[in-house]
Design an enzyme around this catalytic site. Structure first.
Site, PDB file in Angstrom:
ATOM      1  CB  SER A 128      -0.942   0.021   0.991  1.00 37.05           C
ATOM      2  OG  SER A 128      -1.949   0.850   1.073  1.00 37.05           O
ATOM      3  CG  ASP A 157      -7.210  -3.618  -2.250  1.00 36.61           C
ATOM      4  OD1 ASP A 157      -7.867  -2.798  -1.757  1.00 36.61           O
ATOM      5  OD2 ASP A 157      -6.050  -3.519  -2.465  1.00 36.61           O
ATOM      6  CG  HIS A 175      -5.242  -2.718   1.096  1.00 35.81           C
ATOM      7  ND1 HIS A 175      -5.141  -2.165  -0.381  1.00 35.81           N
ATOM      8  CD2 HIS A 175      -4.631  -2.000   1.938  1.00 35.81           C
ATOM      9  CE1 HIS A 175      -4.297  -1.294  -0.128  1.00 35.81           C
ATOM     10  NE2 HIS A 175      -4.030  -1.048   1.200  1.00 35.81           N
TER      11      HIS A 175
END
Length: 258
Positions: free
Chosen positions: A94, A201, A231
């Protein structure tokens, strides 16, 4: 020593001259990288997972930080790893993936792994923060909804240390400053890149991996969709597939080095 959240401490596993720099996500901690780190350590690699500035302690520690503070945490760890490694692989999740790509555009690395990197963030408040920056002072934190945990495996949330809020000035720095800056770097990024994204996600736009793949200058690039993952692809149901794919990427590019 900072008062880290339980299980959220940075970690270092000494090994051979292959260095793996593991970079956690926004409001997250090195915990989300630990399973991968332990797996890579079994291969004999040297593994370092720093805490990004303001993370893993208390949200009040984070609110004064911006993307350049988080990136400084990464470059400090990079320098530490480079002093004892012949090969370096930044591996980020991320926000950590965005920072890993930025690092790879400006520092010599053997290859980079980008897991669940946002190419943009869709949030109705962002246009307001962009037009009226003072709103981040009036609304310093946005509380997270635990019911919106973005994983397929429901057991993850019970033992996953992270902040219960998003500091809005920090979110604005990520979305309005860092991501556009790194998108502008992609034409300079020619190192091998492995992209990973969970099929389910809900945190980042579904086209994020495809956009990075299309804009990056490197000709040595691969993208992998992970089914049964949200995610947190390094903790979710498909984590073993992610781990094996990352291991193969590292082994391949070590063998290609002279």
């Amino acid at each position: 020593m900072p008062n880290y959240l339980p299980g959220a401490e940075p970690f270092f596993f000494p090994g051979n001259r292959v260095g793996c720099l593991l970079i956690h996500g926004f409001t997250g901690t090195p915990y989300e990288m630990r399973g991968l780190g332990e797996r890579l350590a079994t291969q004999g690699y040297t593994v370092l997972a720093p805490v990004l500035a303001g993370h893993a302690t208390d949200p009040h520690d984070m609110i004064a930080t911006r993307w350049h503070h988080w990136y400084a945490s990464v470059t400090t760890a990079y320098d530490q790893l480079a002093a004892q490694s012949d090969y370096i692989f930044p591996i980020g999740l991320s926000l950590g993936a965005v920072l890993a790509l930025h690092l790879a555009a400006h520092h010599p690395v053997t290859g980079v792994v980008s897991a669940a990197a946002p190419f943009s963030i869709e949030n109705s408040l962002i246009p307001l923060f962009k037009t009226f920056p003072f709103l981040t002072r009036l609304i310093p934190y946005l509380k997270k909804n635990p019911a919106n945990s973005d994983t397929q495996d429901p057991s993850i949330a019970a033992h996953h240390p992270e902040y219960p809020v998003n500091p809005t000035p920090c979110a604005a720095s990520l979305i309005l400053d860092l991501i556009p800056h790194v998108r502008a770097d992609l034409g300079d990024l020619r190192t091998p890149v492995l992209f990973l994204q969970g099929r389910n996600d809900r945190t980042i736009p579904a086209n994020s991996m495809d956009e990075y793949f299309a804009h990056i200058a490197s000709s040595d690039k691969e993208k992998i969709w992970l089914d049964r993952s949200g995610h947190l692809v390094l903790e979710d149901y498909a984590k073993d597939i992610a781990f094996a794919t990352i291991e193969q990427f590292i082994q391949t590019h070590i063998s290609l080095e002279p």
